[in-house]
Design a protein around this motif. Structure first.
Motif, PDB file in Angstrom:
ATOM      1  N   TYR A  70       0.803  -1.223   0.000  1.00 56.78           N
ATOM      2  CA  TYR A  70       0.000   0.000   0.000  1.00 56.78           C
ATOM      3  C   TYR A  70       0.841   1.280   0.000  1.00 56.78           C
ATOM      4  CZ  TYR A  70      -4.056  -2.930   1.027  1.00 56.78           C
ATOM      5  OH  TYR A  70      -5.058  -3.868   0.969  1.00 56.78           O
ATOM      6  N   GLY A  71       2.170   1.133   0.032  1.00 57.91           N
ATOM      7  CA  GLY A  71       3.026   2.310   0.138  1.00 57.91           C
ATOM      8  C   GLY A  71       3.572   2.845  -1.159  1.00 57.91           C
ATOM      9  N   ILE A 255      10.481   4.240   4.821  1.00 58.26           N
ATOM     10  CA  ILE A 255      10.556   4.522   3.386  1.00 58.26           C
ATOM     11  C   ILE A 255       9.239   5.076   2.846  1.00 58.26           C
ATOM     12  CG2 ILE A 255      10.814   3.447   1.111  1.00 58.26           C
ATOM     13  CD1 ILE A 255      13.404   3.866   2.757  1.00 58.26           C
ATOM     14  N   THR A 256       8.134   4.449   3.225  1.00 62.37           N
ATOM     15  CA  THR A 256       6.840   4.835   2.643  1.00 62.37           C
ATOM     16  C   THR A 256       6.294   6.142   3.208  1.00 62.37           C
ATOM     17  OG1 THR A 256       5.725   3.393   4.250  1.00 62.37           O
ATOM     18  CG2 THR A 256       6.166   2.478   2.066  1.00 62.37           C
ATOM     19  N   VAL A 259      10.457   8.908   3.025  1.00 64.92           N
ATOM     20  CA  VAL A 259      11.222   8.994   1.777  1.00 64.92           C
ATOM     21  C   VAL A 259      10.288   9.153   0.574  1.00 64.92           C
ATOM     22  CG1 VAL A 259      12.899   7.843   0.281  1.00 64.92           C
ATOM     23  CG2 VAL A 259      13.103   7.625   2.762  1.00 64.92           C
ATOM     24  N   TYR A 260       9.418   8.171   0.361  1.00 64.03           N
ATOM     25  CA  TYR A 260       8.483   8.245  -0.770  1.00 64.03           C
ATOM     26  C   TYR A 260       7.270   9.117  -0.462  1.00 64.03           C
ATOM     27  CZ  TYR A 260      11.018   4.282  -2.844  1.00 64.03           C
ATOM     28  OH  TYR A 260      11.977   3.480  -3.390  1.00 64.03           O
ATOM     29  N   ARG A 261       6.897   9.185   0.811  1.00 66.61           N
ATOM     30  CA  ARG A 261       5.706   9.946   1.258  1.00 66.61           C
ATOM     31  C   ARG A 261       4.455   9.539   0.482  1.00 66.61           C
ATOM     32  NH1 ARG A 261       8.113  16.130   2.062  1.00 66.61           N
ATOM     33  NH2 ARG A 261       9.790  15.521   3.509  1.00 66.61           N
ATOM     34  N   SER A 262       4.316   8.235   0.300  1.00 67.18           N
ATOM     35  CA  SER A 262       3.213   7.709  -0.505  1.00 67.18           C
ATOM     36  C   SER A 262       2.188   6.925   0.313  1.00 67.18           C
ATOM     37  CB  SER A 262       3.771   6.809  -1.613  1.00 67.18           C
ATOM     38  OG  SER A 262       4.626   5.820  -1.065  1.00 67.18           O
ATOM     39  N   LEU A 263       2.475   6.700   1.591  1.00 69.29           N
ATOM     40  CA  LEU A 263       1.564   5.917   2.439  1.00 69.29           C
ATOM     41  C   LEU A 263       0.591   6.851   3.139  1.00 69.29           C
ATOM     42  CD1 LEU A 263       0.880   3.069   3.568  1.00 69.29           C
ATOM     43  CD2 LEU A 263       2.398   3.585   5.482  1.00 69.29           C
ATOM     44  N   THR A 264      -0.669   6.810   2.739  1.00 71.00           N
ATOM     45  CA  THR A 264      -1.701   7.627   3.375  1.00 71.00           C
ATOM     46  C   THR A 264      -2.184   6.963   4.661  1.00 71.00           C
ATOM     47  OG1 THR A 264      -3.509   6.549   2.165  1.00 71.00           O
ATOM     48  CG2 THR A 264      -2.432   8.445   1.111  1.00 71.00           C
ATOM     49  N   PHE A 268      -2.590   3.036   5.467  1.00 72.07           N
ATOM     50  CA  PHE A 268      -1.917   2.463   6.640  1.00 72.07           C
ATOM     51  C   PHE A 268      -2.888   1.610   7.450  1.00 72.07           C
ATOM     52  CE2 PHE A 268      -0.916   2.821  11.204  1.00 72.07           C
ATOM     53  CZ  PHE A 268       0.308   2.171  11.221  1.00 72.07           C
ATOM     54  N   LEU A 269      -4.103   2.111   7.641  1.00 76.36           N
ATOM     55  CA  LEU A 269      -5.113   1.347   8.372  1.00 76.36           C
ATOM     56  C   LEU A 269      -5.491   0.083   7.609  1.00 76.36           C
ATOM     57  CD1 LEU A 269      -7.475   4.181   9.720  1.00 76.36           C
ATOM     58  CD2 LEU A 269      -5.685   2.921  10.952  1.00 76.36           C
ATOM     59  N   LYS A 270      -5.562   0.178   6.269  1.00 76.24           N
ATOM     60  CA  LYS A 270      -5.858  -1.016   5.468  1.00 76.24           C
ATOM     61  C   LYS A 270      -4.753  -2.054   5.612  1.00 76.24           C
ATOM     62  CE  LYS A 270      -7.429  -0.586   1.265  1.00 76.24           C
ATOM     63  NZ  LYS A 270      -7.578  -0.098  -0.134  1.00 76.24           N
TER      64      LYS A 270
END
Length: 429
Positions: A70-71, A255-256, A259-264, A268-270
């Motif tokens: 998910y990240g 990382i997520t 670094v990537y800043r792609s994990l909402t 995260f809850l999912k």
């Protein structure tokens, strides 16, 4: 009598569609009742089977894989793989294989691999003119590599299934899977290229240059480093194999999010919910399989199976072939964890008796189980791939032969050439 009740009740419950964990538990209870033993034995074995420190690695490895899923790591891996081999004939298929292998290395789960990479690559391949059955077959077979990569929680399950039979360390099994993973990837690349040439799929532009390859690799490197960190940390003694799973989670979060800043927050809850669900299912299977294994040992199922096989042939290569066939058949009906927990106590002593190393048998078991994930009637990896590709399982099965052949070649090499799985573990010793 008791063994007959155990086998028939388990088989009947599976045919009726009862979930595997409940089929194992109910057949164990039925056997207890017939044998006149206290039902509490089942629960004692269940609790004892789950009270193992090493099991802490399972929820952490599962959670790390879900965070990777998910990240947003898959998109960067796809870009790197496409820059590397996308210009070859059938290049998107080749990119798919490389991408699935790399993502399988960080996620450690064939199901997570096909979910992440399939969602990106299958629609893209269809858009570029590739047939849906080709796109699905390439993705689902390449995703199976995740089962023998260092972050695979199924390796943890196998090492614990060998308790009382042989001593197999997690680190040895992790090292043993690296060369077979490379072989399997090369076989998948060969199958993807063969079908692409046979169907006349086009090339997609020229090679973008090594500068673009390096840029794409740099973007994907932070996610890929999880494998390096795990191997380096364990080999150097900084942390144990069990502790490495928690390191994988910490690295995935870092990382997520930073670094990537792609994990909402929503994703995260999912990831948390999916990891909890998967862990619950796996631990339930482990606990109930401990009770099932107790009865198999009590009624000498491994010895009876070994005697039956030896009545057919006493040649090791024939015995190993029969074990592979039986594991493959059982893997098509059972989930991977269930197959490992049920079949390891039966077939591992037989394989060892005919000269197969326990570590080598572990890789053979994992590859067979992975192949079962891509074969009906269970075939969870194949079902996910078909759902993404919007194609029926029947259509995919009609063109699956080259990809099955690729996995078969890898399986035979690992089975009959011990060095492929034992060379790296021997260096570690």
């Amino acid at each position: 009598m008791e063994l007959t009740v155990l086998a028939l009740s388990f088989t009947l419950l599976l045919l009726l569609g009862v979930p595997v964990a409940f089929a194992i538990g109910l057949s164990s209870v039925a056997t207890i009742v017939v044998a006149g033993l206290p039902v509490a034995v089942v629960f004692q074995k269940m609790v004892g089977g789950m009270q193992v420190f090493s099991f802490l690695a399972i929820p952490f490895f599962v959670f790390a894989g879900e965070l990777m899923l998910y990240g947003g790591i898959a998109d960067r891996i796809v870009r790197f793989a496409n820059s590397l081999v996308g210009h070859v004939r059938g290049g998107l298929g080749m990119s798919n294989v490389i991408g699935c292998t790399l993502f399988g290395g960080v996620a450690g789960s064939p199901l997570a691999d096909v979910s992440a990479m399939g969602s990106v690559m299958i629609p893209l391949m269809k858009k570029e003119g590739y047939d849906a059955d080709y796109a699905v077959n390439v993705t689902t077979h390449a995703a199976l590599v995740g089962a023998i990569m260092p972050t695979s929680h199924n390796m943890i399950i196998f090492t614990l299934a060998t308790s009382g039979i042989a001593s197999v360390s997690v680190m040895s099994l992790i090292l043993a899977g690296l060369v077979p993973a490379l072989i399997l990837t090369l076989c998948n690349l060969g199958a993807a290229y063969y079908v692409a040439v046979r169907r006349g799929y086009p090339t997609h532009g020229a090679f973008p240059g090594w500068a673009e390859v390096l840029r794409a690799f740099g973007a994907s490197l932070p996610g890929l480093l999880v494998v390096v960190i795990i191997l380096a940390g364990i080999l150097s003694g900084v942390f144990t194999a069990t502790e490495s799973a928690s390191i994988a989670v910490a690295w995935a979060l870092l990382i997520t999010t930073l670094v990537y800043r792609s994990l909402t927050w929503h994703n995260f809850l999912k990831a948390c919910a999916k990891a909890c669900k998967t862990t619950g299912v796996v631990l339930l299977l482990i606990g109930i399989s401990a009770a099932f294994g107790y009865f198999m040992a009590l009624y000498e199922v491994p010895q009876l199976t070994g005697d039956l096989m030896k009545s057919v042939s006493s040649e090791p290569w024939v015995i190993f072939l029969m074990i592979n066939v039986l594991l493959f058949i059982l893997g098509t009906f059972l989930d991977m964890a269930a197959t490992i927990l049920i079949c390891t106590p039966i077939f591992m002593p037989i394989a060892m008796q005919f000269g197969m190393d326990p570590i080598q048998f572990g890789i053979v078991m994992l590859i067979n189980c992975a192949l079962g994930l891509n074969t009906p009637p269970v075939g969870s990896v194949q079902f996910v791939g078909c759902a993404i590709g919007e194609i029926s399982v029947g259509q995919v099965m009609r063109s699956i032969a080259p990809f099955y052949g690729a996995l078969g070649v890898c399986l035979l090499l690992v089975t009959y050439v011990p060095a492929f799985s034992l060379w790296l573990p021997s260096l570690y010793k």
